[in-house]
Design an enzyme around this catalytic site. Sequence first.
Site, mmCIF file in Angstrom:
data_model
loop_
_atom_site.group_PDB
_atom_site.id
_atom_site.type_symbol
_atom_site.label_atom_id
_atom_site.label_comp_id
_atom_site.label_asym_id
_atom_site.label_seq_id
_atom_site.Cartn_x
_atom_site.Cartn_y
_atom_site.Cartn_z
ATOM 1 N N PHE A 424 -73.632 -3.448 30.770
ATOM 2 C CA PHE A 424 -73.691 -4.888 30.506
ATOM 3 C C PHE A 424 -72.377 -5.290 29.848
ATOM 4 O O PHE A 424 -71.991 -4.745 28.815
ATOM 5 C CB PHE A 424 -74.858 -5.250 29.582
ATOM 6 C CG PHE A 424 -74.963 -6.736 29.378
ATOM 7 C CD1 PHE A 424 -75.603 -7.541 30.309
ATOM 8 C CD2 PHE A 424 -74.366 -7.355 28.283
ATOM 9 C CE1 PHE A 424 -75.666 -8.921 30.145
ATOM 10 C CE2 PHE A 424 -74.415 -8.736 28.110
ATOM 11 C CZ PHE A 424 -75.070 -9.517 29.044
ATOM 12 N N ASP A 509 -65.786 -1.006 26.253
ATOM 13 C CA ASP A 509 -66.429 -2.226 25.779
ATOM 14 C C ASP A 509 -67.237 -1.847 24.540
ATOM 15 O O ASP A 509 -68.283 -1.223 24.621
ATOM 16 C CB ASP A 509 -67.339 -2.768 26.898
ATOM 17 C CG ASP A 509 -68.149 -3.986 26.448
ATOM 18 O OD1 ASP A 509 -68.218 -4.239 25.228
ATOM 19 O OD2 ASP A 509 -68.732 -4.647 27.322
ATOM 20 N N LYS A 538 -69.425 -9.394 18.482
ATOM 21 C CA LYS A 538 -70.644 -9.237 17.668
ATOM 22 C C LYS A 538 -70.379 -8.977 16.182
ATOM 23 O O LYS A 538 -69.970 -9.868 15.465
ATOM 24 C CB LYS A 538 -71.518 -8.145 18.278
ATOM 25 C CG LYS A 538 -72.101 -8.549 19.642
ATOM 26 C CD LYS A 538 -73.236 -7.671 20.033
ATOM 27 C CE LYS A 538 -73.716 -7.869 21.458
ATOM 28 N NZ LYS A 538 -74.697 -8.916 21.625
#
Length: 683
Positions: A424, A509, A538
């Site tokens: 993702f 990532d 985040k």
Amino acid sequence: MQEAIFKSSVLVEALPYMQRFKGKYIVVKFGGSVLTQEYHLRNVLQDLVFMAQAGMRPVLVHGGGPLITQAMKKCGKEPVFLNGQRITDEETLEIAKDVLIGDVAARIVSIVAGFGAKAESVNAAGAISAKKYLPNGDDLGFVGQVSSVDVGLFDRLAEEGIISIVSPLGLDESGQLYNINGDVAAWKIAAELKAEKLVFLSNTRGILRNIDDDQSLISTIRQDRIEQYVESGVISGGMIPKIEAANSALTHGVHKTHIVDGRLRHALLVEIFSKEGIGTQIIPSDEPEGATTTATRELYDQYVIGNYTRQPMVIVRGKGSRVWDADNKGYLDLFPGWAVSGIGYCHDKVVAALKSQSEKLLHASNNFHLQAQGELARLIAEHAFGGKSFFCNSGAEANEAALKLARLFHGGKRKRIITTKNSFHGRTFGSVSATGQPDYQKGFQPIVPGFEYVAFNDKAALEAAMADDVYAVMLEPIQGEGGINMADDDYMCLIRSLCDKHGSLMIVDEVQTCMGRSGKLFAYQNYDVVPDIMTLAKSLGGGVAIGVMTARADIAAAMGPGTHGSTFGGNPLACRAGIAVFDAIREEKMMDNVEVVGAYLWQRLNEMKNKFPIIKGLRGRALMVGIELNKPGQDIVATCLARGLIINCTQGSVLRLLPAINISVEELEEGLTILSGILEEDV
Ligand code: PLP
């Protein structure tokens, strides 16, 4: 059985409110339809008795206008009104007194006694002092207004568990009796008693947007919007005096006011003791309109796009590993903001940095140099692999930047990129194209060309796919959305060596894994590899939107002026938050905490796995955990939520925990106790 479960869930929901309102006055005003229908009257009184027995202080102010009119007509006396107010001569006053105190209050006292509780009519004891009322100079006879309330009397009765019954009549200093408007009397009494609530029981559902549509109930109205509603005709007729009384009560310190349908069984209890309520509540102007669950949900229904599955609660504040909803229910959060609040909600250092920066400079364009951006870039370089950073606002944007940089680095000549299945990488066109899960791409074809997906950890597949036209290999060192799948050591090494061999770039990532949760500040540091490009978001911002793409300096050089950009990226506010996160992790030794708490977590998880066959497997590292179940996990997440614990489920059956890296062992244990209790029930 269903009925019993329903009743008990109602009780569970009511409990915190009952505790909160204990010892507080709740003033209830009713007249009209409630009084004239024995059935409704008994229902309402039963609710009042319940409140008194639960330790609250209900006070009832009753009306009785239609009954007075009836009695007057019986005596052959025609009632006369001026602007809706009854002109009260001596005879009318006598009739009003007989009806209100003699009939209505006496009947209420006796019904309450029938329920095994005590009520007392307080007028005879002089509870309400009045003075003559001359609206705009009009003489209405013996019509008065409340001048003061004998709070001591109400207190004494309440202490003995006696419900005070107030008829809207008052005495002046000379002992003259006055007839008082019931709604006005109710708000004055509520204000003087500093009541928690003032509730008007009416014969409509509450305030309706459209008077003919029972479904158009407005569940919350903020005080400063009342005028607007009156002007637009939404509030009209007999509702106006009630809303005016509610408004005055709020202005004079009553916490909340409600207008509820008195004909509905237990309307009073449901309105007061449930999150949703069933009528209209009028709240003070300084309370954010969104502070109540129903109001916020109505705003969402009307104005917010429905692209998320949302829990019903409205989250209003957070601290550390806990959040609270609009109804003040607290939750322990083991999945704080999808890993955004990785050092807990509202960390003091982040808050202080934001406060201080917000007084100096919130934003300036990237056509200037910004001190905080430079400092955060240095921190990232020092803690990762050197290089240079590009700043944006989210994980997807950081990945976009990485993809574009990798293309630029190869002069746009290489067209293939390899990512992994179940990955993702975000929702923008580039990042969703990188995402190796067809579900996320459904409806968006054609996606960006050039992406090929290989099975995660499948070395042979990777080897077969690699060639000199591949501009990059991109992966999450631990797949988050994909179900907490860890890259094998030799897989990571193979990626590195194949990238070196073919001149491709290795992109990690770390949007979900960054800032300590894997046991290292960045998850790639658990491996014997150094990537070429890394993306962050985040947790880095401690709750503030930030995205970063950091790259080896020689690669970063390909991103020259004008090749890429972001208006908000790297603004001083977000960068100060990022710097504060780095500082907090260092100063509060959070990486040591990850080690201690992580060890505890895995020990407890292993115990749970041995005990509960529902757990098929455990995956992850330190404070990034996937608990694979042998069945779908959504119900467990929902039960956790109901018991005050926030966790997540991904891939249908993998419970995901991403606790804040500064969580304590005690907090973690609190969460694990809830979770294991639920898993145990599920066995
Ligand atoms: N990459 C990973 C690994 C993620 O977990 C996420 C979000 O969950 C993203 C990228 C996208 O980040 P954002 O939602 O900030 O765009």
